[in-house]
Design a protein around this motif. Structure first.
Motif, PDB file in Angstrom:
ATOM      1  N   VAL A  19       5.602  11.685  12.297  1.00 41.19           N
ATOM      2  CA  VAL A  19       5.528  11.156  10.802  1.00 41.19           C
ATOM      3  C   VAL A  19       4.502  11.883  10.205  1.00 41.19           C
ATOM      4  O   VAL A  19       3.764  12.376  10.779  1.00 41.19           O
ATOM      5  CB  VAL A  19       5.066   9.787  11.094  1.00 41.19           C
ATOM      6  N   ASP A  20       4.529  11.648   8.950  1.00 40.31           N
ATOM      7  CA  ASP A  20       3.558  12.705   7.919  1.00 40.31           C
ATOM      8  C   ASP A  20       2.534  11.718   7.422  1.00 40.31           C
ATOM      9  O   ASP A  20       1.418  12.184   7.260  1.00 40.31           O
ATOM     10  CB  ASP A  20       4.217  13.254   6.614  1.00 40.31           C
ATOM     11  N   ILE A  21       2.867  10.519   7.269  1.00 41.82           N
ATOM     12  CA  ILE A  21       1.875   9.671   6.692  1.00 41.82           C
ATOM     13  C   ILE A  21       1.953   8.153   7.398  1.00 41.82           C
ATOM     14  O   ILE A  21       2.937   7.668   7.737  1.00 41.82           O
ATOM     15  CB  ILE A  21       2.070   9.335   5.385  1.00 41.82           C
ATOM     16  N   ILE A  22       0.771   7.670   7.756  1.00 41.32           N
ATOM     17  CA  ILE A  22       0.697   6.267   8.487  1.00 41.32           C
ATOM     18  C   ILE A  22      -0.042   5.142   7.488  1.00 41.32           C
ATOM     19  O   ILE A  22      -1.016   5.775   7.190  1.00 41.32           O
ATOM     20  CB  ILE A  22      -0.166   6.322   9.837  1.00 41.32           C
ATOM     21  N   VAL A  23       0.743   4.172   7.195  1.00 47.58           N
ATOM     22  CA  VAL A  23       0.098   3.232   6.433  1.00 47.58           C
ATOM     23  C   VAL A  23      -0.083   1.977   7.270  1.00 47.58           C
ATOM     24  O   VAL A  23       0.812   1.492   7.771  1.00 47.58           O
ATOM     25  CB  VAL A  23       1.039   2.920   5.149  1.00 47.58           C
ATOM     26  N   ARG A  44       1.004  -1.199  -0.162  1.00 49.43           N
ATOM     27  CA  ARG A  44       0.050  -0.154  -0.024  1.00 49.43           C
ATOM     28  C   ARG A  44       0.918   1.065  -0.008  1.00 49.43           C
ATOM     29  O   ARG A  44       0.639   2.351  -0.725  1.00 49.43           O
ATOM     30  CB  ARG A  44      -0.891  -0.103   1.328  1.00 49.43           C
ATOM     31  N   LEU A  45       2.091   1.162   0.635  1.00 49.81           N
ATOM     32  CA  LEU A  45       2.801   2.303   0.557  1.00 49.81           C
ATOM     33  C   LEU A  45       3.380   2.716  -0.743  1.00 49.81           C
ATOM     34  O   LEU A  45       3.611   3.826  -0.922  1.00 49.81           O
ATOM     35  CB  LEU A  45       4.051   2.098   1.808  1.00 49.81           C
ATOM     36  N   ASN A  95      -3.276  12.129  14.869  1.00 50.40           N
ATOM     37  CA  ASN A  95      -3.744  13.141  14.901  1.00 50.40           C
ATOM     38  C   ASN A  95      -2.488  14.419  14.873  1.00 50.40           C
ATOM     39  O   ASN A  95      -2.473  15.524  14.107  1.00 50.40           O
ATOM     40  CB  ASN A  95      -4.457  13.916  16.362  1.00 50.40           C
ATOM     41  N   THR A  96      -1.414  14.018  15.646  1.00 47.77           N
ATOM     42  CA  THR A  96       0.108  15.001  15.519  1.00 47.77           C
ATOM     43  C   THR A  96       0.905  14.096  14.898  1.00 47.77           C
ATOM     44  O   THR A  96       1.974  15.042  14.565  1.00 47.77           O
ATOM     45  CB  THR A  96       0.159  15.275  17.075  1.00 47.77           C
ATOM     46  N   GLY A  97       0.846  13.068  14.553  1.00 53.01           N
ATOM     47  CA  GLY A  97       2.078  12.275  14.033  1.00 53.01           C
ATOM     48  C   GLY A  97       3.100  11.854  15.016  1.00 53.01           C
ATOM     49  O   GLY A  97       4.173  11.351  14.600  1.00 53.01           O
ATOM     50  N   ALA A  98       3.001  11.874  16.254  1.00 50.64           N
ATOM     51  CA  ALA A  98       4.020  11.584  17.238  1.00 50.64           C
ATOM     52  C   ALA A  98       4.137   9.883  17.213  1.00 50.64           C
ATOM     53  O   ALA A  98       3.115   9.378  16.981  1.00 50.64           O
ATOM     54  CB  ALA A  98       3.367  11.881  18.639  1.00 50.64           C
ATOM     55  N   ARG A  99       5.221   9.751  17.345  1.00 47.89           N
ATOM     56  CA  ARG A  99       5.697   8.201  17.078  1.00 47.89           C
ATOM     57  C   ARG A  99       6.384   7.779  18.432  1.00 47.89           C
ATOM     58  O   ARG A  99       7.316   8.535  19.021  1.00 47.89           O
ATOM     59  CB  ARG A  99       6.502   8.186  16.010  1.00 47.89           C
ATOM     60  N   HIS A 110      -3.193  10.504   6.276  1.00 49.86           N
ATOM     61  CA  HIS A 110      -2.296  11.576   6.229  1.00 49.86           C
ATOM     62  C   HIS A 110      -2.390  12.450   7.416  1.00 49.86           C
ATOM     63  O   HIS A 110      -3.636  12.828   7.881  1.00 49.86           O
ATOM     64  CB  HIS A 110      -2.759  12.234   5.066  1.00 49.86           C
ATOM     65  N   VAL A 111      -1.536  12.656   8.175  1.00 47.82           N
ATOM     66  CA  VAL A 111      -1.462  13.496   9.263  1.00 47.82           C
ATOM     67  C   VAL A 111      -1.896  14.933   9.044  1.00 47.82           C
ATOM     68  O   VAL A 111      -0.856  15.650   8.339  1.00 47.82           O
ATOM     69  CB  VAL A 111      -0.220  13.072  10.252  1.00 47.82           C
ATOM     70  N   SER A 112      -2.916  15.587   9.446  1.00 53.20           N
ATOM     71  CA  SER A 112      -3.312  16.783   9.157  1.00 53.20           C
ATOM     72  C   SER A 112      -2.512  17.906  10.303  1.00 53.20           C
ATOM     73  O   SER A 112      -2.253  19.112   9.686  1.00 53.20           O
ATOM     74  CB  SER A 112      -4.654  16.884   9.309  1.00 53.20           C
TER      75      SER A 112
END
Length: 414
Positions: free
Chosen positions: A345-349, A161-162, A261-265, A356-358
Motif C-alpha cells: 500500500v502507498d497510504i495507510i489511513v 479521513r480518507l 515502513n514498506t507498505g507490506a500488507r 504516507h509510506v516512504s
C-alpha cells in the motif's frame, strides 16, 4: 465394627465427590493450530470446546482430554489404596512434566501444518491482530473477526479521513473492496459523484460491478445506503466483463495488518485483492506503476516496531523462536518477504492519522500464473476464462502454480 463401616462409607462418599469435582474442574487449556485458531476447553464443562467460530478437531480435543483424565485418575486411584503414601509434590512435578510433553507435541503438529502454507509469517500476524481486536473489543459486526477483514471500531472515521486525500478527490473511478469496514468508503465514493468499481465477493458469482449515483441506472432518489452492501452492488450495479475498457484511478483495500515502513500488507489470507489487481493491470484497466493503493485500518493494526500490543507480544514470540532455532540475528519486524504477486500500500489511513509510506516495496503487474495454485484457479471462473483466452492468443499453455492449502472461510456468530 459399625464405626469401621461408617468410616468406609465416608471414604467412599469422599472419593465419589472428589472424582465428580475433578472431572469438571480440570485446568482450562488453549492450543494454537496452524491457521491461527485457538481452541479452549473451559472449566465449566469437560466436553465444551470453543474455537472462535470453528469446531475443534475431534482428534486433538479427545486426545488432550483423555490424557488429562487418565493422568489425574491414575494418580488419584493409586492414592486411595494408601492415603499416607501420596506425594503431592511428586504428583505435581509429574503432571507439569506430562503437560509440557503434550504441549510440545501440539506445537510440533502446528509447525508441520504451518509448513504447508506459503507464508506462515502472515498467519502469525493475522492471529495476533485478530485475537487482540476481539480481546479488547475493538471490533464491530460481523464477528468474530477471524478469517475476515476486521470491521474495526472507527472504520467510518477512517473513511471520512480518507475522503480528504487529494488523490481521492481527483479520482473519477475508485475500486473499493466489498468488505464491511470499507462500506463507508464506498458510500463516500458515490456521494461525491464518482464511479465505484467493486468486485463480486470472492469473484465467485462474477467479476466487477460499476455504480454511479444520480444516473439513469441509479437515480438520485435511491438512497446510497442501498448501494453499498454486497447485495446492493449486485442488485443495482452494472456488471462488466473482462474485456471492457475503463480506467481505475485509485484502489482502496481492506487489511488485517500493515507495515508503515514498506507498505507490506496482510489481508485475510485468500489473495483476492492481489488477483483483482493482477487482472486489472493485465487487461490494461489499471496502471500498476502509478495507481495508488490506500487502506483503512485501526491504529493497532499498524506495526509500531513492537512498542504496543499486539506487536509487543508478537515480537517477543519471534525472538524466542529465533533463539530456539539458534539464529544470532535479531528480527526487527514480523513482516517477512512478500511473494511476487503481493500488492503493498502507498497510504495507510486510521481513525486518527494518515501515513504516507516512504519506502514502499515495488508493485506487481499482471497475473502470475506460475504462482496461481490449481485450487485457487478452480474457485474463480473469471480467472479460468482469462487463462484460456490468454493461452489461445499466445498459442501456448500457461504454467500452473504449486498446490496449496486454502485457508478456512470465516463463520459469523453475532
Amino acid at each position: 465394627m459399625p464405626l469401621l463401616c461408617c468410616r468406609r462409607r465416608v471414604q467412599a462418599a469422599f472419593l465419589c465427590l472428589t472424582l465428580f469435582v475433578a472431572c469438571h474442574t480440570l485446568t482450562a487449556t488453549a492450543y494454537l493450530v496452524p491457521d491461527g485458531r485457538k481452541f479452549e476447553r473451559h472449566s465449566s464443562s469437560l466436553h465444551t470446546w470453543q474455537s472462535r467460530g470453528i469446531a475443534a478437531p475431534g482428534g486433538v480435543s479427545n486426545a488432550v482430554m483423555h490424557y488429562r483424565r487418565s493422568c489425574f485418575m491414575s494418580k488419584l486411584l493409586a492414592s486411595v489404596d494408601d492415603k499416607s503414601s501420596f506425594d503431592e509434590q511428586a504428583y505435581e512435578s509429574d503432571r507439569l512434566s506430562k503437560d509440557a510433553k503434550a504441549m510440545a507435541e501440539m506445537k510440533q503438529i502446528a509447525t508441520e501444518e504451518f509448513s504447508k502454507l506459503r507464508t506462515p509469517w502472515k498467519w502469525k500476524i493475522r492471529k495476533a491482530v485478530w485475537d487482540y481486536l476481539e480481546e479488547k473489543d475493538l471490533a464491530q459486526f460481523p464477528r468474530p473477526v477471524h478469517h475476515r477483514i476486521p470491521n474495526f471500531i472507527g472504520a467510518d472515521d477512517a473513511a471520512e479521513r480518507l475522503a480528504t486525500l487529494p488523490e481521492f478527490q481527483s479520482a473519477n473511478m475508485v475500486k473499493v473492496n466489498p468488505d464491511t469496514p470499507q462500506r463507508q468508503v464506498r458510500h463516500l465514493v458515490l456521494e461525491n459523484g464518482k464511479t465505484l468499481l467493486t468486485p463480486q465477493p470472492r469473484l465467485r458469482t462474477g467479476f466487477f460491478s460499476t455504480l454511479k449515483h444520480g444516473t439513469e441506472a441509479i437515480p438520485s432518489d435511491l438512497p446510497i445506503e442501498a448501494l453499498t452492501s454486497s447485495k446492493g452492488a449486485a442488485k443495482y450495479g452494472t456488471p462488466i466483463t473482462l474485456y471492457e475498457k475503463y480506467t481505475v484511478d485509485l484502489v482502496v483495500v481492506g487489511s488485517t495488518a500493515v507495515c508503515p515502513n514498506t507498505g507490506a500488507r496482510v489481508g485475510k489470507g485468500e489473495g483476492f485483492a492481489e488477483l483483482e489487481w493482477g487482472i486489472l493491470s493485465q487487461q490494461g484497466n489499471l496502471d500498476a506503476d502509478n495507481v495508488l493503493v490506500v487502506t483503512t485500518v485501526h491504529d493497532c493494526q499498524v506495526f509500531d516496531g513492537g512498542v504496543e500490543e499486539p506487536w509487543k507480544s508478537l515480537m517477543k514470540q519471534l525472538e524466542e523462536e529465533q533463539k530456539e532455532n539458534g539464529e544470532t540475528t535479531t528480527a526487527t519486524s514480523p513482516f517477512g518477504t512478500l511473494t511476487q504477486h503481493d500488492v503493498p500500500v502507498d497510504i495507510i489511513v486510521t481513525p486518527t492519522q494518515i501515513i504516507h509510506v516512504s519506502n514502499r516495496l515495488p508493485k506487481p503487474s499482471g497475473v502470475y500464473w506460475d504462482l496461481l495454485s490449481p485450487q485457487k484457479l478452480a474457485q474463480i471462473r473469471v480467472l479460468q476464462e482469462l487463462k484460456k483466452r490468454t493461452e489461445e492468443e499466445l498459442g501456448e499453455t500457461l504454467p500452473s502454480g504449486p498446490d496449496e492449502v486454502l485457508p478456512p472461510i470465516a463463520s459469523r456468530k453475532r
